[in-house]
Scaffold this motif. Structure first.
Motif, mmCIF file in Angstrom:
data_model
loop_
_atom_site.group_PDB
_atom_site.id
_atom_site.type_symbol
_atom_site.label_atom_id
_atom_site.label_comp_id
_atom_site.label_asym_id
_atom_site.label_seq_id
_atom_site.Cartn_x
_atom_site.Cartn_y
_atom_site.Cartn_z
ATOM 1 N N ALA A 1 -5.613 6.968 -9.154
ATOM 2 C CA ALA A 1 -5.792 6.014 -8.065
ATOM 3 C C ALA A 1 -6.559 4.758 -8.473
ATOM 4 N N GLY B 1 0.824 -1.209 0.000
ATOM 5 C CA GLY B 1 0.000 0.000 0.000
ATOM 6 C C GLY B 1 0.855 1.254 0.000
ATOM 7 N N THR C 1 2.319 1.871 -3.426
ATOM 8 C CA THR C 1 1.278 2.355 -4.337
ATOM 9 C C THR C 1 0.956 3.828 -4.075
ATOM 10 N N VAL C 2 0.892 4.212 -2.823
ATOM 11 C CA VAL C 2 0.659 5.623 -2.491
ATOM 12 C C VAL C 2 1.834 6.481 -2.976
ATOM 13 N N LEU D 1 1.385 7.014 -6.582
ATOM 14 C CA LEU D 1 0.335 8.012 -6.783
ATOM 15 C C LEU D 1 0.877 9.423 -6.575
#
Length: 142
Positions: free
Chosen positions: A69, A24, A27-28, A31
Motif C-alpha cells: 500500500a 482510488g 489503486t485499491v 492492491l
C-alpha cells in the motif's frame, strides 16, 4: 451573486470527486490483485494459516498489505492518469514480490518458518517489506 451550488469550490469538487473515486478505486484493485498474487505465489497459504490462528502468518500478511500500500499510495499521489497509476502500481508490486524471495534466501525456509508460527521470521519479513516500501515510495515520488 452565485448560489452555494454554483460556487467554484462546489463545481471543482463535483468535477474532481468522480476522478478521485476512480483513481482510488483502481489503486485499491491493484492492491487486492497484488495481495492475491502474493498469496498464490507463496508456498504457504496465509489465509488458511490466519484462519487457524497463526499469528506469524497474520503479521506477515499485514506487513505485505502495508508494504504494497505505501508505494501504491505514493504512486497514486505522483500519477496524473490511470495509465501512470497502473504502470507504477505494477512496478512496485513486482519489486515487493521480489523482496519476499530475497528475505527467503537470507532466512532460509521463510515459508516453513511462518507456517510454523515463528514470529521472528514474520517480523523480519515485515521489516524488509516496510523498509523497501518506504524506499520505493520515495523513488516514485522523485
Amino acid at each position: 451573486m452565485p448560489t452555494p451550488v454554483q460556487s467554484p469550490e462546489i463545481q471543482a469538487f463535483a468535477q474532481g470527486f468522480p476522478i478521485t473515486l476512480l483513481h482510488g478505486g483502481v489503486t485499491v484493485l491493484i492492491l487486492l490483485a497484488a495481495a492475491a498474487l502474493y498469496v498464490l505465489l507463496t508456498p504457504h497459504k496465509e489465509i488458511s494459516l490466519i484462519r487457524e490462528g497463526n499469528t506469524a502468518a497474520a503479521v506477515s500478511m499485514g506487513g505485505v498489505l502495508v508494504g504494497l500500500a505505501i508505494p501504491l499510495a505514493v504512486s497514486l499521489h505522483a500519477s496524473t492518469n490511470l495509465i501512470e497509476i497502473g504502470l507504477w502500481g505494477a512496478a512496485t508490486v513486482v519489486v515487493q514480490l521480489l523482496v519476499f524471495r530475497l528475505v527467503d534466501i537470507v532466512l532460509r525456509g521463510l515459508p516453513r518458518r511462518i507456517q510454523d508460527g515463528e514470529m521472528s521470521a514474520a517480523a523480519m519479513l515485515v521489516g524488509a517489506k516496510l523498509s523497501t516500501a518506504i524506499i520505493i515510495g520515495a523513488a516514485v515520488s522523485g
